[in-house]
Scaffold this motif. Structure first.
Motif, mmCIF file in Angstrom:
data_model
loop_
_atom_site.group_PDB
_atom_site.id
_atom_site.type_symbol
_atom_site.label_atom_id
_atom_site.label_comp_id
_atom_site.label_asym_id
_atom_site.label_seq_id
_atom_site.Cartn_x
_atom_site.Cartn_y
_atom_site.Cartn_z
ATOM 1 N N ARG A 53 17.302 49.230 61.144
ATOM 2 C CA ARG A 53 17.770 48.345 60.073
ATOM 3 C C ARG A 53 16.999 47.022 60.088
ATOM 4 N NH1 ARG A 53 19.369 52.682 60.358
ATOM 5 N NH2 ARG A 53 19.383 53.254 58.205
ATOM 6 N N VAL A 54 16.795 46.479 61.286
ATOM 7 C CA VAL A 54 16.114 45.186 61.410
ATOM 8 C C VAL A 54 14.656 45.329 60.951
ATOM 9 C CG1 VAL A 54 15.425 43.361 63.004
ATOM 10 C CG2 VAL A 54 17.666 44.456 63.258
ATOM 11 N N HIS A 87 14.936 45.623 57.055
ATOM 12 C CA HIS A 87 15.590 44.583 56.249
ATOM 13 C C HIS A 87 15.477 43.196 56.861
ATOM 14 C CE1 HIS A 87 17.354 47.915 54.027
ATOM 15 N NE2 HIS A 87 17.872 48.379 55.138
ATOM 16 N N ALA A 109 22.134 39.327 56.652
ATOM 17 C CA ALA A 109 23.089 40.309 57.182
ATOM 18 C C ALA A 109 24.501 39.724 57.221
ATOM 19 C CB ALA A 109 22.670 40.731 58.590
ATOM 20 N N SER A 140 19.876 36.186 58.982
ATOM 21 C CA SER A 140 19.090 37.330 58.525
ATOM 22 C C SER A 140 19.272 38.448 59.551
ATOM 23 C CB SER A 140 17.608 36.949 58.441
ATOM 24 O OG SER A 140 17.120 36.699 59.750
ATOM 25 N N TYR A 141 18.828 39.657 59.185
ATOM 26 C CA TYR A 141 18.882 40.767 60.161
ATOM 27 C C TYR A 141 18.075 40.395 61.405
ATOM 28 C CZ TYR A 141 21.460 43.960 57.185
ATOM 29 O OH TYR A 141 22.457 44.546 56.449
ATOM 30 N N GLU A 195 21.206 47.660 49.385
ATOM 31 C CA GLU A 195 20.837 46.362 49.955
ATOM 32 C C GLU A 195 21.322 45.204 49.065
ATOM 33 O OE1 GLU A 195 16.729 47.479 50.595
ATOM 34 O OE2 GLU A 195 16.179 46.595 48.682
ATOM 35 N N PHE A 250 25.607 47.137 56.952
ATOM 36 C CA PHE A 250 24.355 47.025 57.724
ATOM 37 C C PHE A 250 23.510 48.287 57.526
ATOM 38 C CE2 PHE A 250 26.992 44.373 60.953
ATOM 39 C CZ PHE A 250 26.868 43.250 60.155
ATOM 40 N N GLY A 257 21.649 47.733 54.480
ATOM 41 C CA GLY A 257 20.830 46.521 54.391
ATOM 42 C C GLY A 257 21.450 45.434 53.533
#
Ligand code: OOB
Length: 538
Positions: free
Chosen positions: A35-36, A39, A44, A53-54, A223, A248, A251
Motif C-alpha cells: 500500500r505504501v 499510495h 492515509a 501520508s501513507y 483511493e 488502507f 489507498g
C-alpha cells in the motif's frame, strides 16, 4: 511459531482457501508495504489538523516498531492496546504487526475488570493507553491492573495529543525481527460474549486480510474514499467492515473522530469531504434530525453503513431517503462472518434484510434446538463456518466445545431466517447477552458481580426495550438482609471496575424468579414482565 492455544482450520480447508485465492500468504506488514509503495504521498490518516501520508504512517510505524523492539517486545508477545481514535492507535498496531507481536484490542470504555482480565488471560507483556481520555485517568487504571498481572512488564502511554507513544529513542542499530508468517495469529479481538468471562478471538493475517480486501471491494472503496472513523477504531466493524483497514487497502483516507454525535462528526464530514460513514442504529435518528437542520453538511456522503444491532425497517426506510446517500446494512461479528447488503441491491432488500455473506465459501446453517436444519425461510439458530470465521477462541477448550459444532461451525447465538432472495434477516438472539445499541453486555458477567453483594440472594440480567438504544439492561434481584437499595447495587457494580455500558440501567426487586419446566430462570418471562411494565407506564 506454534500456538498451543488456537484451533487452526483443518488442512483440507486451509488448502482450499489458499487454492481459491482467499488466503494470499501475505502478512499485514507485507500488505501494508505494498500500500505504501502504491499510495505513498496520499493521505492515509487525518486527526484534527494533523495529516499523515501513507509514507509518514509507515515511518511512524517503523519507528515505533524499533522502539518497542528496544523495549524487549518480541514476536508472539501479547500487548493490550486501549486507545481512543488517534493516529497513535494505528502506529502502535502496525508496529506490532511488523514485529509479529499481537495487539489485544480493548475498547476505551473498558475498565479495571476487563483490562485486568485481558492482561491475565492473554499473558500480556505490555499495556498501551492514553493517559487521559473522556475525563478518565488511565494511569490510575494501569497502576491497579499491574498488581494482578504478573506478566505485564511495560505500561506505555501516548504523548499529549495521542500522536505517538512516549517511548525511549531506539538505538539506531536495533534490528527488527523478520516478521510473522501469514498463517499466524495477527491479533486478538474481543468477543461480545455471553459467559462470565470475555473470550479472546485469534485472527490470522491470511483470514483477516481476505475479509478486509473483499469488504473494500463490496463497499466500492477507492483511493478517493474518505472514511469517518467515529465508532471505536479497534472494534471489528470500524476496523475491517470495511473500516480503516478496508480504506488502507484501497489507498483512501481515514478521518479520526473522537465521537459520533452530529456536533463532532458533521463539521469533520464537511471539512474533509467524507464519503463513507459507519453508524450503529441509535445514531441514525439523531443524524437524520441533525441532517434536516444542517442541509448540505452531509453533501459529500456516498455511503452510510448501519450495523452492530437490530435496525428497525421503518427507521431504515427513513435512512434510505434521508441521508442523500446509499444505505448499507452490516451484520457482522468479531468471530468472523460479515454480511452486507450490496450497493446494487433493490431498496426493499437494503431496508428489510441484513444482506448476505462476504464469501461464496461462507457456509450458513440455520437449525433448531437439536441442530437439525429448519424449513426454508423459518427462523432458527445461525451456525457458520468459512475462510475468515475462527474455529475456536483463544485458550478456551471447554467453552469451544459448546460454542462450535463437532464439524467446526461457530454457534453465533443469533436467530435468523433466510429470505427467498438469499438474504439473512436477524430475528432475535438465543445467547444470554444484551445488545445495548451495539455495545454487548454478557448477562452472566454482571449477574456474577451482583451476586458478590452480601444483600443479593439471586440476580438475573435481561434486556428491556428502549426507544433510543433498542435495548437497555434490567437486573432482576432477589434480596436478602440487610436489603440493599437499587442505587447501592448500581454503585456496587460500578465499584468493581466495569465498563459503564455494562452497569444495569434498572433494578427490579422480586421475591422469586419465574422458572422454566426444567427449573432454569425463565428470562423470556422476565423480559416480557419488564416490557409490559414499561408499556403500562408509557
Ligand atoms: C459486531 O460485532 P460484535 O462482535 O460486537 O457483535 C456481534 C453480534 C452479532 O452476533 C449479533 O448478535 C449482533 O452483534 N449484530 C447484529 C447486527 N450486527 C451485529 N444484530 C442485528 N443486526 C445487525 N446488523 O457487532 C459487528 C462486527 C462487524 C461488522 C458489524 C458489526
Amino acid at each position: 511459531m506454534t500456538f498451543a492455544n488456537r484451533t487452526p482450520w483443518p488442512d483440507a480447508f486451509a488448502a482450499a482457501y489458499r487454492q481459491k485465492g482467499y488466503w494470499l500468504g501475505q502478512s499485514f506488514a507485507q500488505w501494508f508495504d505494498e500500500r505504501v509503495a502504491r499510495h505513498g504521498e496520499r493521505i492515509a490518516l487525518v486527526q484534527g489538523d494533523l495529516r499523515w501520508s501513507y509514507r509518514t504512517f509507515a515511518a511512524e510505524a517503523e519507528r515505533t516498531a524499533r522502539a518497542l523492539t528496544a523495549c524487549g517486545i518480541v514476536p508472539g508477545d501479547r500487548v493490550v492496546v486501549q486507545l481512543p481514535n488517534c493516529v497513535a492507535f494505528f502506529a502502535v498496531t502496525f508496529a506490532l504487526f511488523r514485529i509479529g507481536a499481537l495487539p489485544v484490542f480493548a475498547l476505551p470504555a473498558h475498565r479495571r475488570r476487563e483490562i485486568g482480565y485481558f492482561c491475565q488471560h492473554a499473558g500480556a507483556v505490555a499495556y498501551v493507553a492514553a493517559e487521559q481520555h473522556d475525563g478518565f485517568d488511565y494511569r490510575a487504571l494501569a497502576t491497579e491492573i499491574r498488581a494482578d498481572a504478573p506478566t505485564l512488564r511495560h505500561v506505555l502511554f501516548t504523548a499529549p495529543g495521542n500522536t505517538s507513544v512516549a517511548l525511549p529513542d531506539a538505538m539506531p542499530d536495533v534490528a527488527l525481527p523478520p516478521g510473522p508468517g501469514a498463517h499466524e495469529i495477527a491479533f486478538l479481538q474481543l468477543s461480545g460474549g455471553s459467559t462470565g468471562t470475555p473470550k479472546l478471538i485469534p485472527r490470522t493475517h491470511d483470514d483477516y486480510l481476505y475479509s478486509v480486501r473483499e469488504s473494500a471491494r463490496i463497499c466500492g472503496l477507492t483511493e478517493r474514499s474518505v472514511y469517518l472513523a467515529a465508532l471505536p477504531a479497534a472494534h471489528n466493524y470500524a476496523l475491517s467492515s470495511p473500516g480503516s483497514l478496508g480504506v488502507f487497502d484501497a489507498g483512501g483516507t481515514v478521518v479520526l473522530s473522537d465521537g459520533a454525535s452530529p456536533d463532532t462528526a458533521f463539521p469533520m464530514i464537511e471539512r474533509e469531504r467524507v464519503t463513507v460513514a459507519a453508524l450503529v442504529p441509535p445514531l441514525v435518528p439523531v443524524w437524520l434530525a441533525a441532517a434536516g437542520q444542517r442541509r448540505g453538511a452531509l453533501a459529500s456522503l456516498e455511503l452510510v453503513q448501519v450495523g452492530g444491532a437490530r435496525f428497525d425497517p421503518a427507521l431504515a426506510a427513513r435512512a434510505a431517503d434521508g441521508f442523500g446517500a446509499q444505505l448499507q446494512q452490516v451484520f457482522g461479528m468479531a468471530e468472523g462472518l460479515v454480511n452486507y447488503t450490496r450497493l446494487d441491491d433493490p431498496r426493499d432488500v437494503v431496508i428489510a434484510t441484513q444482506g448476505h455473506p462476504i464469501s461464496p465459501d461462507d457456509e450458513i446453517r440455520i437449525v433448531d434446538d437439536d441442530d437439525r436444519p429448519v424449513e426454508p425461510g423459518a427462523v432458527g439458530h445461525l451456525l457458520t463456518r468459512g475462510p475468515y470465521t475462527i474455529r475456536g477462541y483463544y485458550d478456551a477448550a471447554a467453552h469451544n466445545a459448546r460454542a462450535f459444532t463437532a464439524d467446526g461451525f461457530y454457534r453465533t447465538g443469533d436467530r435468523v431466517r433466510l429470505t427467498a432472495g438469499g438474504q439473512l434477516v436477524v430475528e432475535g438472539r438465543a445467547k444470554d447477552q444484551i445488545n445495548r445499541g451495539g455495545e454487548k453486555i454478557p448477562a452472566e458477567e454482571i449477574e456474577h458481580l451482583l451476586l458478590a453483594h452480601p444483600g443479593v440472594v439471586d440476580a438475573a440480567l435481561v434486556a428491556m426495550p428502549d426507544p433510543y438504544l433498542g435495548e437497555r439492561s434490567c437486573a432482576y434481584v432477589i434480596r436478602g438482609a440487610p436489603a440493599p437499595a437499587a442505587a447501592d447495587l448500581v454503585r456496587f457494580v460500578r465499584g468493581q471496575g466495569v465498563a459503564a455500558y455494562k452497569v444495569p440501567d434498572r433494578i427490579e426487586f422480586v421475591d422469586a424468579f419465574p422458572k422454566t419446566p426444567v427449573g432454569k430462570i425463565d428470562k423470556r418471562a422476565l423480559r416480557q414482565h419488564i416490557a409490559d411494565r414499561l408499556a403500562a407506564a408509557a
